[in-house]
Scaffold this motif. Structure first.
Motif, PDB file in Angstrom:
ATOM      1  N   UNK A 104       0.278   9.969 -11.519  1.00  0.00           N
ATOM      2  CA  UNK A 104      -1.082  10.029 -10.988  1.00  0.00           C
ATOM      3  C   UNK A 104      -1.327  11.350 -10.277  1.00  0.00           C
ATOM      4  N   UNK A 105      -2.149  12.190 -10.870  1.00  0.00           N
ATOM      5  CA  UNK A 105      -2.548  13.428 -10.200  1.00  0.00           C
ATOM      6  C   UNK A 105      -3.346  13.118  -8.938  1.00  0.00           C
ATOM      7  N   UNK A 106      -4.123  12.043  -8.986  1.00  0.00           N
ATOM      8  CA  UNK A 106      -4.915  11.657  -7.816  1.00  0.00           C
ATOM      9  C   UNK A 106      -3.997  11.347  -6.640  1.00  0.00           C
ATOM     10  N   UNK A 107      -2.918  10.619  -6.892  1.00  0.00           N
ATOM     11  CA  UNK A 107      -1.984  10.299  -5.812  1.00  0.00           C
ATOM     12  C   UNK A 107      -1.430  11.572  -5.186  1.00  0.00           C
ATOM     13  N   UNK A 108      -0.976  12.507  -6.003  1.00  0.00           N
ATOM     14  CA  UNK A 108      -0.428  13.751  -5.480  1.00  0.00           C
ATOM     15  C   UNK A 108      -1.439  14.541  -4.679  1.00  0.00           C
ATOM     16  N   UNK A 109      -2.689  14.577  -5.157  1.00  0.00           N
ATOM     17  CA  UNK A 109      -3.725  15.324  -4.448  1.00  0.00           C
ATOM     18  C   UNK A 109      -4.018  14.701  -3.087  1.00  0.00           C
ATOM     19  N   UNK A 110      -4.097  13.368  -3.039  1.00  0.00           N
ATOM     20  CA  UNK A 110      -4.359  12.699  -1.760  1.00  0.00           C
ATOM     21  C   UNK A 110      -3.181  12.896  -0.815  1.00  0.00           C
ATOM     22  N   UNK A 111      -1.957  12.808  -1.337  1.00  0.00           N
ATOM     23  CA  UNK A 111      -0.754  12.973  -0.512  1.00  0.00           C
ATOM     24  C   UNK A 111      -0.780  14.322   0.213  1.00  0.00           C
ATOM     25  N   UNK A 112      -1.191  15.353  -0.481  1.00  0.00           N
ATOM     26  CA  UNK A 112      -1.194  16.696   0.107  1.00  0.00           C
ATOM     27  C   UNK A 112      -2.197  16.828   1.246  1.00  0.00           C
ATOM     28  N   UNK A 113      -3.218  15.977   1.277  1.00  0.00           N
ATOM     29  CA  UNK A 113      -4.203  16.060   2.359  1.00  0.00           C
ATOM     30  C   UNK A 113      -3.702  15.411   3.636  1.00  0.00           C
ATOM     31  N   UNK A 114      -2.608  14.633   3.562  1.00  0.00           N
ATOM     32  CA  UNK A 114      -2.078  13.967   4.751  1.00  0.00           C
ATOM     33  C   UNK A 114      -3.053  13.012   5.406  1.00  0.00           C
ATOM     34  N   UNK A 115      -3.613  12.041   4.658  1.00  0.00           N
ATOM     35  CA  UNK A 115      -4.606  11.133   5.246  1.00  0.00           C
ATOM     36  C   UNK A 115      -3.996  10.258   6.336  1.00  0.00           C
ATOM     37  N   UNK A 116      -4.825   9.908   7.296  1.00  0.00           N
ATOM     38  CA  UNK A 116      -4.413   9.031   8.389  1.00  0.00           C
ATOM     39  C   UNK A 116      -5.429   7.896   8.475  1.00  0.00           C
ATOM     40  N   UNK A 117      -4.969   6.691   8.273  1.00  0.00           N
ATOM     41  CA  UNK A 117      -5.847   5.515   8.345  1.00  0.00           C
ATOM     42  C   UNK A 117      -5.133   4.405   9.095  1.00  0.00           C
ATOM     43  N   UNK A 118      -5.871   3.683   9.900  1.00  0.00           N
ATOM     44  CA  UNK A 118      -5.339   2.508  10.588  1.00  0.00           C
ATOM     45  C   UNK A 118      -5.866   1.260   9.888  1.00  0.00           C
ATOM     46  N   UNK A 119      -5.077   0.191   9.831  1.00  0.00           N
ATOM     47  CA  UNK A 119      -5.572  -1.042   9.206  1.00  0.00           C
ATOM     48  C   UNK A 119      -6.734  -1.611   9.985  1.00  0.00           C
ATOM     49  N   UNK A 120      -7.672  -2.193   9.278  1.00  0.00           N
ATOM     50  CA  UNK A 120      -8.841  -2.748   9.954  1.00  0.00           C
ATOM     51  C   UNK A 120      -9.703  -3.531   8.986  1.00  0.00           C
ATOM     52  N   UNK A 121     -11.018  -3.459   9.186  1.00  0.00           N
ATOM     53  CA  UNK A 121     -11.972  -4.224   8.380  1.00  0.00           C
ATOM     54  C   UNK A 121     -12.582  -3.322   7.310  1.00  0.00           C
ATOM     55  N   UNK A 122     -12.692  -3.877   6.094  1.00  0.00           N
ATOM     56  CA  UNK A 122     -13.391  -3.191   5.007  1.00  0.00           C
ATOM     57  C   UNK A 122     -14.200  -4.205   4.224  1.00  0.00           C
ATOM     58  N   UNK A 123     -15.271  -3.736   3.625  1.00  0.00           N
ATOM     59  CA  UNK A 123     -16.054  -4.550   2.702  1.00  0.00           C
ATOM     60  C   UNK A 123     -16.017  -3.870   1.342  1.00  0.00           C
ATOM     61  N   UNK A 124     -15.741  -4.651   0.305  1.00  0.00           N
ATOM     62  CA  UNK A 124     -15.670  -4.060  -1.026  1.00  0.00           C
ATOM     63  C   UNK A 124     -16.097  -5.079  -2.068  1.00  0.00           C
ATOM     64  N   UNK A 125     -16.256  -4.612  -3.287  1.00  0.00           N
ATOM     65  CA  UNK A 125     -16.629  -5.472  -4.396  1.00  0.00           C
ATOM     66  C   UNK A 125     -15.488  -5.514  -5.396  1.00  0.00           C
ATOM     67  N   UNK A 126     -15.032  -6.724  -5.698  1.00  0.00           N
ATOM     68  CA  UNK A 126     -14.012  -6.946  -6.715  1.00  0.00           C
ATOM     69  C   UNK A 126     -14.692  -7.429  -7.983  1.00  0.00           C
ATOM     70  N   UNK A 127     -14.207  -6.997  -9.123  1.00  0.00           N
ATOM     71  CA  UNK A 127     -14.723  -7.474 -10.401  1.00  0.00           C
ATOM     72  C   UNK A 127     -13.749  -8.499 -10.957  1.00  0.00           C
ATOM     73  N   UNK A 128     -14.155  -9.763 -10.934  1.00  0.00           N
ATOM     74  CA  UNK A 128     -13.286 -10.845 -11.396  1.00  0.00           C
ATOM     75  C   UNK A 128     -13.655 -11.213 -12.827  1.00  0.00           C
TER      76      UNK A 128
END
Length: 273
Positions: free
Chosen positions: A199-223
């Motif tokens: 995954x090129x996307x994974x490598x690109x995100x890794x290089x940015x060093x993201x910082x996120x804490x667990x919490x609340x999210x709202x999203x849409x799943x396609x079942x």
């Protein structure tokens, strides 16, 4: 009080606080020993009884990291307690060998106590290690194979029709923390190598060093059967084991809430056949 005496007191206190059932041993109705016996601790930690006894009597040599990790496992120490144990022994704290990949019974029991809620437990590397039937129905039904959500996100087809990009950053942030905590875990090393290669996307995100804490999210799943599900995802951390419990719910009275109830009912009907 000397360091050896403090270590001895800590070990005795932990031994006496446990009962055989806590460590998978059969209890004895007439047992008079407070907590575990020294012989039981020594056997579980793969050391001689004499060596362990000397540690509790402030007479032992400075224990090695291997010995301390064995005792930490027997006594079910949290990461903070493990660090304290190493410091009492005067031994440099070594990184943890691997993430905890078992679920405490009270956490597993929690998953069955929340109707109309899909719940999964993931370890520090995003391996799914526990789930309830509704989670299996919502997320694809292959949980018996113990999937890895990071692998699913970057190497498979995400089930999210929105927020997939945000989740990707959250995944990478958690895996970076895991890599710092468990630098010698071969399973994590293989996972990271696979994600970088696939995954090129994974490598690109890794290089940015993201910082996120667990919490609340709202999203849409396609079942595939229920269609789009607008859901809330709330994370409960289990800090002792570096695990997360994700609760998936829908706002009351919405089509998504009705769909979750139908999926839950279908799962119960199937299990009763």
């Amino acid at each position: 009080m000397t360091g050896k005496q403090e270590l001895a007191r800590f070990l005795r206190g932990r031994r006496e606080s446990l009962v055989p059932a806590d460590v998978g041993l059969a209890g004895e109705p007439s047992r008079r020993t407070l907590g575990l016996r020294r012989e039981e601790v020594a056997e579980l930690a793969h050391m001689s009884v004499d060596y362990y006894a000397r540690l509790e009597q402030s007479r032992g040599p400075r224990p090695s990291p291997r010995i301390l990790d064995a005792l930490a496992g027997v006594f079910r120490l949290t990461p903070a307690e493990r660090t304290h144990l190493f410091r009492l022994a005067g031994t440099p704290v070594t990184p943890l060998a691997a993430p905890v990949r078992t679920v405490r019974p009270h956490v597993a029991d929690l998953l069955c106590r929340i109707p109309d809620t899909a719940a999964v437990v993931t370890d520090a590397t995003y391996d799914v290690i526990a789930w309830n039937p509704l989670a299996s129905a919502v997320f694809g039904g292959d949980f018996d194979a113990r999937p890895n959500l990071a692998r699913r996100r970057f190497l498979g087809r995400p089930s999210e029709s929105s927020s997939a990009e945000e989740f990707g950053h959250i995944v990478v942030s958690r895996l970076r923390r895991a890599a710092d905590r468990y630098p010698y875990d071969p399973g994590l090393a293989r996972l990271l190598a696979e994600l970088r290669a696939g995954s090129e996307e994974f490598g690109a995100i890794w290089e940015t060093g993201p910082v996120h804490a667990p919490g609340h999210r709202t999203k849409t799943l396609t079942h595939p059967q229920a269609g789009p599900l607008r859901v809330n995802c709330d994370v409960l951390t289990v800090p002792h084991d570096d695990q997360q419990v994700v609760f998936v719910t829908a706002d009351p009275g919405t089509p998504s809430a009705r769909a979750l109830r139908q999926l839950a009912a279908a799962g119960r009907d199937f299990s009763e056949r």
